[in-house]
Design an enzyme around this catalytic site. Structure first.
Site, short mmCIF file in Angstrom:
data_model
loop_
_atom_site.label_atom_id
_atom_site.label_comp_id
_atom_site.label_asym_id
_atom_site.label_seq_id
_atom_site.Cartn_x
_atom_site.Cartn_y
_atom_site.Cartn_z
N GLY A 179 61.79 61.60 42.73
CA GLY A 179 62.25 61.88 41.38
C GLY A 179 63.72 61.62 41.10
O GLY A 179 64.16 61.76 39.96
N GLY A 220 65.48 58.71 41.17
CA GLY A 220 65.68 57.54 40.32
C GLY A 220 65.30 57.83 38.88
O GLY A 220 66.04 57.47 37.95
N TYR A 250 60.66 50.50 36.21
CA TYR A 250 61.33 50.43 34.91
C TYR A 250 60.33 50.26 33.76
O TYR A 250 60.49 50.86 32.70
CB TYR A 250 62.36 49.30 34.89
CG TYR A 250 63.50 49.48 35.87
CD1 TYR A 250 64.02 50.73 36.15
CD2 TYR A 250 64.03 48.38 36.53
CE1 TYR A 250 65.06 50.89 37.05
CE2 TYR A 250 65.08 48.53 37.43
CZ TYR A 250 65.59 49.78 37.69
OH TYR A 250 66.61 49.94 38.58
N ASN A 293 62.36 41.93 42.78
CA ASN A 293 62.29 43.37 43.08
C ASN A 293 61.17 44.02 42.26
O ASN A 293 61.41 44.80 41.34
CB ASN A 293 63.64 44.03 42.81
CG ASN A 293 63.72 45.44 43.35
OD1 ASN A 293 62.72 46.02 43.77
ND2 ASN A 293 64.92 45.99 43.33
#
Length: 160
Positions: free
Chosen positions: A96, A98, A132, A125
């Site tokens: 958690g 990030g 994201y 990546n």
């Protein structure tokens, strides 16, 4: 385990530089880091700071960081945040930190009335890209990054 996000302090500079070196190694450029502790200290805490930093602590131990700076959009007429680096130590990933850093950065943008929160991610990546996307990020694939540095920068400036 408890994740907390806090503003970086001058005492965090050595840890942050270590994370920067770890990130460069992960990004397959271990020899690319030129920054030193004095340079990073000046950039974050000097008379004219160029950036801000956040530290992710897991149970009181620094496990990651984010460094960001302000941008400006002529289209929105507002500032934004550019995330230069976000890194979580491998042993702490999936806990958690990030997500907490991203949430804190988005909160800073909202609280300050900024229009955008942006960053780059290397196209290979895929774990980061997937992370994201899951957080609502949208790729800006129609834009390409342009850079001039080193001798080309001096030449363009008429000083080569």
């Amino acid at each position: 385990m408890t994740v907390t996000i806090r503003p970086a302090t001058p005492a965090d500079v050595p840890t942050m530089l270590g994370f920067i070196r770890d990130l460069a190694t992960f990004e397959k450029q271990p020899d690319a880091v030129e920054a030193t502790e004095p340079m990073l200290h000046d950039a974050l805490f000097g008379a004219h700071p160029a950036a801000e930093g956040l530290i992710a602590d897991l149970d009181g131990r620094a496990v990651g960081f984010a460094i960001f700076y302000l941008t400006f959009s002529t289209w929105t007429g507002k500032r934004g945040i550019w995330l230069d680096d976000l890194y979580i130590a491998p042993a702490a990933r999936g806990q958690g930190a990030g997500a907490a850093l991203l949430q804190s950065l988005a909160g800073i943008a909202v609280d300050r009335g900024y229009a955008r929160f942006e960053w780059w991610v290397l196209d290979w990546n895929t774990p980061a890209i997937d992370f994201y996307r899951a957080k609502g990020a949208i790729a800006q694939d129609e834009w390409t990054v342009q850079r001039v540095d080193g001798d080309a920068l001096r030449l363009l400036a008429g000083r080569g």
